[in-house]
Design a protein around this motif. Structure first.
Motif, short mmCIF file in Angstrom:
data_model
loop_
_atom_site.label_atom_id
_atom_site.label_comp_id
_atom_site.label_asym_id
_atom_site.label_seq_id
_atom_site.Cartn_x
_atom_site.Cartn_y
_atom_site.Cartn_z
N PHE A 78 0.86 -1.19 0.00
CA PHE A 78 0.00 0.00 0.00
C PHE A 78 0.89 1.24 0.00
CE2 PHE A 78 0.54 -1.89 4.18
CZ PHE A 78 1.17 -0.87 4.89
N PRO A 79 0.39 2.40 -0.36
CA PRO A 79 1.22 3.61 -0.36
C PRO A 79 1.78 3.90 1.03
CG PRO A 79 -0.82 4.00 -1.56
CD PRO A 79 -0.98 2.66 -0.89
N GLY A 80 3.09 3.97 1.12
CA GLY A 80 3.74 4.25 2.39
C GLY A 80 4.26 3.03 3.12
N GLY A 81 4.04 1.83 2.57
CA GLY A 81 4.56 0.66 3.27
C GLY A 81 4.00 -0.64 2.74
N ASP A 82 4.25 -1.70 3.48
CA ASP A 82 3.73 -3.02 3.16
C ASP A 82 3.70 -3.85 4.43
OD1 ASP A 82 6.33 -4.17 3.59
OD2 ASP A 82 6.87 -3.64 1.53
N ILE A 83 3.29 -5.11 4.33
CA ILE A 83 3.16 -5.94 5.52
C ILE A 83 4.50 -6.11 6.24
CG2 ILE A 83 3.48 -8.12 4.28
CD1 ILE A 83 1.34 -9.34 6.13
N GLY A 84 5.61 -6.04 5.50
CA GLY A 84 6.93 -6.16 6.11
C GLY A 84 7.28 -4.98 6.99
N GLY A 188 -5.28 9.17 11.12
CA GLY A 188 -6.15 8.57 10.10
C GLY A 188 -5.48 8.18 8.80
N ARG A 189 -4.20 8.43 8.64
CA ARG A 189 -3.57 8.20 7.34
C ARG A 189 -3.50 6.71 6.97
NH1 ARG A 189 -1.05 12.22 4.70
NH2 ARG A 189 -0.83 14.23 5.75
N HIS A 190 -3.12 5.86 7.92
CA HIS A 190 -2.93 4.46 7.57
C HIS A 190 -4.25 3.81 7.15
CE1 HIS A 190 -1.30 0.44 7.47
NE2 HIS A 190 -2.25 0.04 8.30
N GLY A 191 -5.27 3.97 7.96
CA GLY A 191 -6.54 3.34 7.64
C GLY A 191 -7.11 3.79 6.32
N THR A 208 -1.36 8.35 1.83
CA THR A 208 -0.18 7.57 2.17
C THR A 208 -0.20 7.19 3.64
OG1 THR A 208 1.11 8.77 0.51
CG2 THR A 208 2.35 7.56 2.18
N SER A 209 0.11 5.94 3.93
CA SER A 209 0.14 5.47 5.31
C SER A 209 1.19 6.25 6.12
CB SER A 209 0.47 3.98 5.34
OG SER A 209 0.72 3.54 6.67
N ASP A 210 0.93 6.37 7.42
CA ASP A 210 1.88 7.01 8.33
C ASP A 210 2.83 6.00 8.96
OD1 ASP A 210 0.08 5.69 9.92
OD2 ASP A 210 -0.21 7.33 11.34
N CYS A 211 2.88 4.79 8.43
CA CYS A 211 3.70 3.72 9.02
C CYS A 211 5.14 4.19 9.23
CB CYS A 211 3.67 2.49 8.11
SG CYS A 211 4.59 1.08 8.76
N ALA A 212 5.59 4.17 10.49
CA ALA A 212 6.93 4.67 10.81
C ALA A 212 7.31 4.22 12.22
CB ALA A 212 6.97 6.20 10.74
N ASN A 283 -4.01 4.09 12.72
CA ASN A 283 -2.73 4.75 12.46
C ASN A 283 -1.62 3.72 12.69
OD1 ASN A 283 -3.77 7.85 12.76
ND2 ASN A 283 -4.70 6.54 14.30
N GLU A 284 -0.44 3.96 12.13
CA GLU A 284 0.70 3.08 12.37
C GLU A 284 1.99 3.85 12.61
OE1 GLU A 284 1.01 -0.01 13.00
OE2 GLU A 284 -1.01 -0.73 12.56
N GLY A 285 1.87 5.16 12.88
CA GLY A 285 3.06 5.94 13.15
C GLY A 285 2.75 7.16 14.02
#
Length: 350
Positions: A78-84, A188-191, A208-212, A283-285
């Motif tokens: 997905f934009p901003g990351g992946d399962i890894g 709310g970015r990741h969802g 874009t996901s906030d994964c960080a 969220n993830e970041g």
């Protein structure tokens, strides 16, 4: 006989189900009921009862934190990351919420027959890069393969061990009336990135996901001498679930100013189109830090120095003793009770 003026009644929400629903994994009210009624009674012990993002243990005269999480996100990329990247950052972030620096990771992979080897290689490379970014090695793991059609390609479970480097407990039990609630950035970015990718939704701006990883901003606060009472990263259930969980655990009331909660225009617009509330979106970041009132201004400065691109903000305060409720002061000044989501807004987002 129905005595309501319009002949209508609002049915009581179903509280118990005979079978597991997707909503039981969504971070909202049903998931917490599952924990309270099934898992916590079965495995009752002081570390688990703390209801923190990880368990803090005293071993050999040192304090250690351990956490584990499973990742079943759909789609895998997905934009901003992946399962890894999720698998590494999510686990590292849970350790940071305990005041622990990551020391080692372990990972278990469930692979579906037919998964392209190139896809697996791409995910593994993402995990390597994410782990290298925070200086933590992946030291052991396991791999299983299941029949075609049984695993959506790939599932990952990651376990993390970290050394607690602060000399004080960081947990909901330390929260005090008068403390301030800080949010590290917009929500709310990741969802919404997952939803847009999954459903093929096109917006003017790419979500874009906030994964960080959150190790650096957290330790900016801790190393800076901020009186941090409690930390919580915002994942499933979003900001709302994190706040309600802390309020219910502490039996203190939280007052949150909706106008102070940063939400980007693209996320706000997407939520309005889809009928979603950003406060409940994953969220993830991002994380909340509850700190002593006297340290709030300095803590905010440190968060903004750690991530100048993010609109960190003081969004509320702790009041009490109370009833363990979260009150949201709306943009027009009207109060409303903020609760966890009862159903499932966005399944399989992490």
């Amino acid at each position: 006989m129905n005595d309501s003026p319009q002949g209508l009644v609002c049915p009581t929400p179903i509280q118990r189900y005979e079978h597991v629903l997707l909503a039981h994994g969504g971070g909202g009210r049903l998931m917490h009921r599952l924990l309270q009624e099934i898992f916590l009674p079965a495995f009752d012990n002081p570390a688990l009862a703390a209801r923190h993002d990880g368990a803090c243990l005293d071993l050999g005269g040192q304090r250690w934190a351990v956490t584990t999480d499973a990742y079943v996100v759909r789609p895998l990329f997905f934009p901003g990351g992946d399962i890894g990247t999720l698998a590494v950052n999510g686990t590292v972030n849970d350790l940071a919420m305990c005041g622990a620096r990551p020391v080692a990771l372990a990972a278990a992979f469930v692979l579906e027959e037919g998964l392209p080897v190139a896809t697996l290689q791409r995910v593994v490379e993402s995990m390597r890069a994410a782990a290298a970014a925070v200086g933590v090695p992946l030291v052991t793991g396991d791999t299983k393969v299941v029949d075609r059609g049984r695993a959506d390609g790939l599932y990952i479970t990651t376990t993390g061990i970290g050394r607690v480097t602060v000399d004080r407990e960081i947990s909901p039990a330390q929260v005090r009336p008068g403390d301030r609630i800080l949010l590290s950035g917009d929500i709310g970015r990741h969802g919404m990135a997952i939803m847009a990718t999954r459903e093929g939704l096109a917006f003017e701006t790419t979500l874009t996901s906030d994964c960080a990883p959150l190790v650096e901003p957290v330790f900016r606060l801790l190393d800076g001498g901020i009186q941090v009472r409690c930390l919580r990263d915002l994942t499933r259930g979003g900001l709302a679930s994190a706040l309600v969980e802390i309020a219910e655990t502490t039996r203190l009331d939280l007052l949150v100013d909706e106008a102070a909660v940063p939400v980007s225009e693209e996320v706000q617009g997407a939520c309005e189109i889809l009928g979603l509330d950003p406060l409940h979106v994953a969220n993830e970041g991002r994380f909340i830090a509850i700190v002593a009132a006297s340290d709030a201004a300095r803590a905010l400065t440190l968060l903004r120095e750690a991530a100048p691109e993010l609109p960190a903000a003081v969004i509320g305060e702790v009041r009490g003793p109370g009833e363990g409720r979260v009150t949201l002061r709306s943009r027009i000044g009207a109060p409303r009770i903020l609760d966890m989501f009862s159903g499932e807004q966005l399944p399989r987002i992490c």
